[in-house]
Design a protein around this motif. Structure first.
Motif, PDB file in Angstrom:
ATOM      1  N   MET A 196       0.847  -1.174   0.000  1.00 41.59           N
ATOM      2  CA  MET A 196       0.000   0.000   0.000  1.00 41.59           C
ATOM      3  C   MET A 196       0.891   1.235   0.000  1.00 41.59           C
ATOM      4  N   SER A 197       0.506   2.224  -0.780  1.00 46.38           N
ATOM      5  CA  SER A 197       1.230   3.495  -0.830  1.00 46.38           C
ATOM      6  C   SER A 197       0.580   4.514   0.092  1.00 46.38           C
ATOM      7  N   TYR A 198       1.386   5.444   0.532  1.00 48.54           N
ATOM      8  CA  TYR A 198       0.920   6.550   1.357  1.00 48.54           C
ATOM      9  C   TYR A 198       1.313   7.852   0.674  1.00 48.54           C
ATOM     10  N   PHE A 199       0.549   8.868   0.913  1.00 45.28           N
ATOM     11  CA  PHE A 199       0.755  10.152   0.259  1.00 45.28           C
ATOM     12  C   PHE A 199       0.956  11.243   1.299  1.00 45.28           C
ATOM     13  N   VAL A 200       1.965  12.061   1.087  1.00 46.84           N
ATOM     14  CA  VAL A 200       2.144  13.290   1.834  1.00 46.84           C
ATOM     15  C   VAL A 200       1.734  14.382   0.853  1.00 46.84           C
ATOM     16  N   TYR A 201       0.872  15.287   1.291  1.00 51.70           N
ATOM     17  CA  TYR A 201       0.316  16.242   0.347  1.00 51.70           C
ATOM     18  C   TYR A 201       0.249  17.636   0.944  1.00 51.70           C
ATOM     19  N   ILE A 202       0.201  18.616   0.047  1.00 55.21           N
ATOM     20  CA  ILE A 202       0.064  20.013   0.448  1.00 55.21           C
ATOM     21  C   ILE A 202      -1.142  20.594  -0.268  1.00 55.21           C
ATOM     22  N   LEU A 203      -2.026  21.200   0.519  1.00 49.66           N
ATOM     23  CA  LEU A 203      -3.187  21.906  -0.003  1.00 49.66           C
ATOM     24  C   LEU A 203      -2.962  23.395   0.175  1.00 49.66           C
ATOM     25  N   SER A 204      -3.601  24.173  -0.691  1.00 44.19           N
ATOM     26  CA  SER A 204      -3.566  25.621  -0.546  1.00 44.19           C
ATOM     27  C   SER A 204      -4.953  26.176  -0.837  1.00 44.19           C
ATOM     28  N   ASN A 205      -5.117  27.450  -0.548  1.00 41.42           N
ATOM     29  CA  ASN A 205      -6.380  28.121  -0.830  1.00 41.42           C
ATOM     30  C   ASN A 205      -6.269  28.831  -2.189  1.00 41.42           C
ATOM     31  N   PRO A 206      -7.370  29.356  -2.722  1.00 45.23           N
ATOM     32  CA  PRO A 206      -7.311  29.997  -4.041  1.00 45.23           C
ATOM     33  C   PRO A 206      -6.295  31.144  -4.140  1.00 45.23           C
ATOM     34  N   ALA A 207      -6.078  31.879  -3.065  1.00 41.70           N
ATOM     35  CA  ALA A 207      -5.113  32.985  -3.079  1.00 41.70           C
ATOM     36  C   ALA A 207      -3.672  32.507  -2.862  1.00 41.70           C
ATOM     37  N   THR A 234      -2.008  10.524   4.016  1.00 41.39           N
ATOM     38  CA  THR A 234      -3.144   9.621   3.849  1.00 41.39           C
ATOM     39  C   THR A 234      -2.722   8.405   3.036  1.00 41.39           C
ATOM     40  N   ASN A 235      -3.533   7.358   3.089  1.00 42.47           N
ATOM     41  CA  ASN A 235      -3.296   6.201   2.229  1.00 42.47           C
ATOM     42  C   ASN A 235      -4.262   6.191   1.038  1.00 42.47           C
ATOM     43  N   ASP A 236      -5.152   7.180   0.973  1.00 43.74           N
ATOM     44  CA  ASP A 236      -6.101   7.295  -0.138  1.00 43.74           C
ATOM     45  C   ASP A 236      -6.283   8.787  -0.443  1.00 43.74           C
ATOM     46  N   LEU A 237      -5.506   9.279  -1.378  1.00 41.72           N
ATOM     47  CA  LEU A 237      -5.469  10.712  -1.645  1.00 41.72           C
ATOM     48  C   LEU A 237      -6.808  11.241  -2.160  1.00 41.72           C
ATOM     49  N   GLU A 238      -7.441  10.535  -3.078  1.00 37.64           N
ATOM     50  CA  GLU A 238      -8.719  11.012  -3.610  1.00 37.64           C
ATOM     51  C   GLU A 238      -9.790  11.098  -2.522  1.00 37.64           C
ATOM     52  N   PHE A 254       2.133  16.703  -3.973  1.00 42.24           N
ATOM     53  CA  PHE A 254       2.043  15.435  -3.252  1.00 42.24           C
ATOM     54  C   PHE A 254       3.255  14.590  -3.593  1.00 42.24           C
ATOM     55  N   GLU A 255       3.562  13.679  -2.714  1.00 48.55           N
ATOM     56  CA  GLU A 255       4.602  12.688  -2.966  1.00 48.55           C
ATOM     57  C   GLU A 255       4.141  11.362  -2.402  1.00 48.55           C
ATOM     58  N   ILE A 256       4.663  10.302  -2.966  1.00 45.31           N
ATOM     59  CA  ILE A 256       4.263   8.953  -2.575  1.00 45.31           C
ATOM     60  C   ILE A 256       5.346   8.351  -1.698  1.00 45.31           C
ATOM     61  N   SER A 257       4.904   7.675  -0.657  1.00 42.18           N
ATOM     62  CA  SER A 257       5.815   7.019   0.274  1.00 42.18           C
ATOM     63  C   SER A 257       5.430   5.541   0.358  1.00 42.18           C
ATOM     64  N   PRO A 258       6.393   4.650   0.479  1.00 45.30           N
ATOM     65  CA  PRO A 258       6.085   3.223   0.484  1.00 45.30           C
ATOM     66  C   PRO A 258       5.426   2.698   1.760  1.00 45.30           C
ATOM     67  N   ASP A 259       5.570   3.425   2.855  1.00 42.29           N
ATOM     68  CA  ASP A 259       4.927   2.936   4.085  1.00 42.29           C
ATOM     69  C   ASP A 259       4.529   4.103   4.986  1.00 42.29           C
ATOM     70  N   PRO A 307      -5.270  14.322  -8.930  1.00 36.48           N
ATOM     71  CA  PRO A 307      -4.434  13.129  -8.844  1.00 36.48           C
ATOM     72  C   PRO A 307      -4.827  12.031  -9.832  1.00 36.48           C
ATOM     73  N   ARG A 308      -6.060  12.074 -10.340  1.00 32.94           N
ATOM     74  CA  ARG A 308      -6.486  11.047 -11.295  1.00 32.94           C
ATOM     75  C   ARG A 308      -5.879  11.274 -12.681  1.00 32.94           C
ATOM     76  N   THR A 309      -5.518  12.519 -12.999  1.00 30.23           N
ATOM     77  CA  THR A 309      -5.019  12.817 -14.342  1.00 30.23           C
ATOM     78  C   THR A 309      -3.615  13.407 -14.343  1.00 30.23           C
ATOM     79  N   TRP A 310      -3.023  13.593 -13.187  1.00 28.31           N
ATOM     80  CA  TRP A 310      -1.708  14.225 -13.076  1.00 28.31           C
ATOM     81  C   TRP A 310      -0.670  13.436 -13.859  1.00 28.31           C
TER      82      TRP A 310
END
Length: 98
Positions: free
Chosen positions: A1-12, A21-25, A53-58, A93-96
């Motif tokens: 199973m892969s894990y994701f470290v991600y960064i979100l931002s606001n419109p500005a 997370t283990n399920d980014l979507e 985002f980046e993928i981590s193996p565990d 993430p589905r089309t990246w």
């Protein structure tokens, strides 16, 4: 199973949120709906655009990386986002293509 470290931002692009997370979507959907404790922050600051985002193996490595990024300066976080996403456009993430 892969894990994701991600960064979100606001419109500005003035707020950054870092998560893991283990399920980014699914997690992006939860942020968008304001679910969970993190949803309170991301909802309050309209922080729902995936910019990195980046993928981590565990889980252990992913959590360690999340903690590392959270301790970085804003400038260093902006640099990291720019390495993957120089225009800071929202990532689907589905089309990246990377």
């Amino acid at each position: 199973m892969s894990y994701f470290v991600y960064i979100l931002s606001n419109p500005a692009r003035t707020v950054l949120y870092i998560g893991v997370t283990n399920d980014l979507e699914r997690r992006l959907h939860e942020h968008g709906q304001g679910l969970g404790d993190a949803g309170k922050f991301t909802g309050r600051y309209q922080c729902n655009l995936l910019v990195y985002f980046e993928i981590s193996p565990d889980a252990v490595q992913a959590i360690a990386r999340e903690k590392q990024l959270k301790n970085w300066s804003r400038t260093k976080k902006e640099w990291l986002v720019g390495t993957l996403n120089p225009r800071w456009e929202p990532i689907d993430p589905r089309t990246w293509q990377g």
